[in-house]
Scaffold this motif. Structure first.
Motif, PDB file in Angstrom:
ATOM      1  N   ASP A  27      17.752  45.212  32.258  1.00 22.49           N
ATOM      2  CA  ASP A  27      18.205  46.273  33.170  1.00 22.49           C
ATOM      3  C   ASP A  27      18.873  47.383  32.372  1.00 22.49           C
ATOM      4  N   PRO A  28      18.880  48.620  32.912  1.00 18.33           N
ATOM      5  CA  PRO A  28      19.550  49.714  32.213  1.00 18.33           C
ATOM      6  C   PRO A  28      21.025  49.399  31.983  1.00 18.33           C
ATOM      7  N   ASP A  29      21.601  49.877  30.875  1.00 14.75           N
ATOM      8  CA  ASP A  29      23.019  49.637  30.633  1.00 14.75           C
ATOM      9  C   ASP A  29      23.860  50.587  31.491  1.00 14.75           C
ATOM     10  N   GLY A  30      25.170  50.432  31.427  1.00 16.78           N
ATOM     11  CA  GLY A  30      26.067  51.176  32.311  1.00 16.78           C
ATOM     12  C   GLY A  30      25.790  52.675  32.342  1.00 16.78           C
ATOM     13  N   LEU A  31      25.749  53.289  31.158  1.00 18.79           N
ATOM     14  CA  LEU A  31      25.545  54.742  31.090  1.00 18.79           C
ATOM     15  C   LEU A  31      24.185  55.151  31.657  1.00 18.79           C
ATOM     16  N   LYS A  33      22.342  53.543  33.804  1.00 13.61           N
ATOM     17  CA  LYS A  33      22.326  53.306  35.247  1.00 13.61           C
ATOM     18  C   LYS A  33      23.045  54.446  35.978  1.00 13.61           C
ATOM     19  N   VAL A  34      24.211  54.819  35.459  1.00 17.26           N
ATOM     20  CA  VAL A  34      24.980  55.906  36.069  1.00 17.26           C
ATOM     21  C   VAL A  34      24.169  57.201  36.024  1.00 17.26           C
ATOM     22  N   ALA A  35      23.536  57.448  34.857  1.00 22.19           N
ATOM     23  CA  ALA A  35      22.734  58.665  34.706  1.00 22.19           C
ATOM     24  C   ALA A  35      21.599  58.691  35.731  1.00 22.19           C
ATOM     25  N   VAL A  38      23.328  59.080  39.400  1.00 22.07           N
ATOM     26  CA  VAL A  38      23.877  60.423  39.635  1.00 22.07           C
ATOM     27  C   VAL A  38      22.754  61.462  39.578  1.00 22.07           C
ATOM     28  N   LEU A  41      19.606  61.515  34.422  1.00 18.94           N
ATOM     29  CA  LEU A  41      18.845  60.733  33.432  1.00 18.94           C
ATOM     30  C   LEU A  41      17.704  61.542  32.821  1.00 18.94           C
TER      31      LEU A  41
END
Lengths: 99, 226
Positions: A27-31, A33-35, A38, A41
């Protein structure tokens, strides 16, 4: 290097990067995922070394995912060990020369 | 938390790269003072171990993963200066060899993880060590706390960079809330791995642990003064 801790630690690192990493979450990492959530990305650009032989933690040309990723992990551990041990031994020597 | 190229504009990336370079230069000086025969191999091992464990993404919430940053771990094991250098070596190789994190964004990532993550983790550890009783269990507990604190602080570094020079125009509050919330969760994983790793080294070679050696040395000095 007679320190058993260092030898054990290096073996553990090889096993983790070379074998266990296959089971890591993809899965995408924190940053990332946030990108994505929001919406910024897609402002990401490809890295200049995106087409490198080890890009994305895989060895180009090796089709088997487990072997490709494991090999990349082992190469990464070996490279990090070479650079960091080299740097820290050199710094230690630098100190000795100055004293 | 490796920042790809393009998220943050070039002037901001360059400015943070300059700050990161000053921090790394200062760390080279600090590390040269602290490294000796016994700690140099542990420093190399710490960097290598962090590279390996950074490959192990663990799930934190639906569709999100996190991985160890290692700043707090390195600061406790080998001290903050050597820790900054360890993390920088890892980030540099990840960007160059594995295209993990952008090249123009490298200074941003070094600032967040090698400087903010390391020093926030180290500060949190010192605080915990001061408050908790002086024993080995406290070192592990302090390591957990240090790991937990270091990740959201590093994430705030990205929020700052986004505020100054994002190429996108989404609201800063949204970015702040999402980054902070997600990375508190990842911080729990960071705390657990940091605590386990530090206690493993404490079990075999407590004399090599930077964050533990400090406490022992003070006691020795007091004895001599009597």
């Amino acid at each position: 290097m007679k320190n058993p801790l260092v030898v054990t630690g290096l073996v553990v690192s090889l096993v983790l990067a070379g074998g266990v990493s296959y089971y890591a979450s993809s899965d995408p990492d924190g940053l990332e995922k946030v990108a994505g959530d929001v919406g910024f990305l897609d402002s990401a650009k490809e890295s200049a070394v995106e087409d490198g032989p080890l890009a994305g933690y895989g060895v180009a040309g090796v089709d088997n995912e487990r072997i490709s990723g494991g090999l990349a992990g082992v190469i990464g551990v070996a490279s990090t060990a070479a650079v960091s041990f080299g740097l820290f031994y050199a710094l230690r020597r630098f100190k000795k020369d100055k004293l | 938390m490796h920042i790809p190229d393009g998220f943050i504009d070039i002037p901001t990336s360059t400015a943070f790269a300059a700050v990161a370079a000053v921090g790394v230069a200062a760390s080279l000086k600090g590390a040269a003072r602290s490294l000796d025969e016994k700690t140099a191999p542990l420093a190399g091992l710490t960097a290598t171990f962090i590279f390996a464990v950074q490959m192990l993404n663990f799930p934190v919430a639906a569709g999100t993963s996190g991985h160890l940053l290692g700043g707090a771990l390195a600061a406790i094991l080998v001290g903050p200066y050597v820790a900054t250098l360890s993390l920088t070596v890892v980030l540099l190789l990840q960007a160059l060899l594995f295209a993990d994190g952008g090249l123009t964004a490298l200074g941003l990532s070094v600032f967040n993880m090698s400087l903010l993550g390391v020093w926030a983790g180290y500060g949190a550890f010192l605080l915990a060590r001061k408050v908790l009783p002086k024993n080995k269990v406290s070192i592990t507990a302090g390591a957990f706390f240090a790991g937990l604190v270091s990740v959201p602080v590093a994430a705030l570094g990205f929020v700052l960079q986004y505020a100054i020079g994002a190429n996108a125009t989404f609201s800063l509050t949204t970015v702040f809330t999402a980054m902070f919330g997600t990375h508190v969760l990842i911080g729990i994983g960071e705390g657990i791995i940091t605590g386990l790793s530090v206690s493993a080294v404490m079990a075999s070679r407590p004399d090599l642990v930077f964050g533990y050696r400090g406490t022992k040395k003070n006691l020795e000095i007091r004895e001599v003064q009597k």
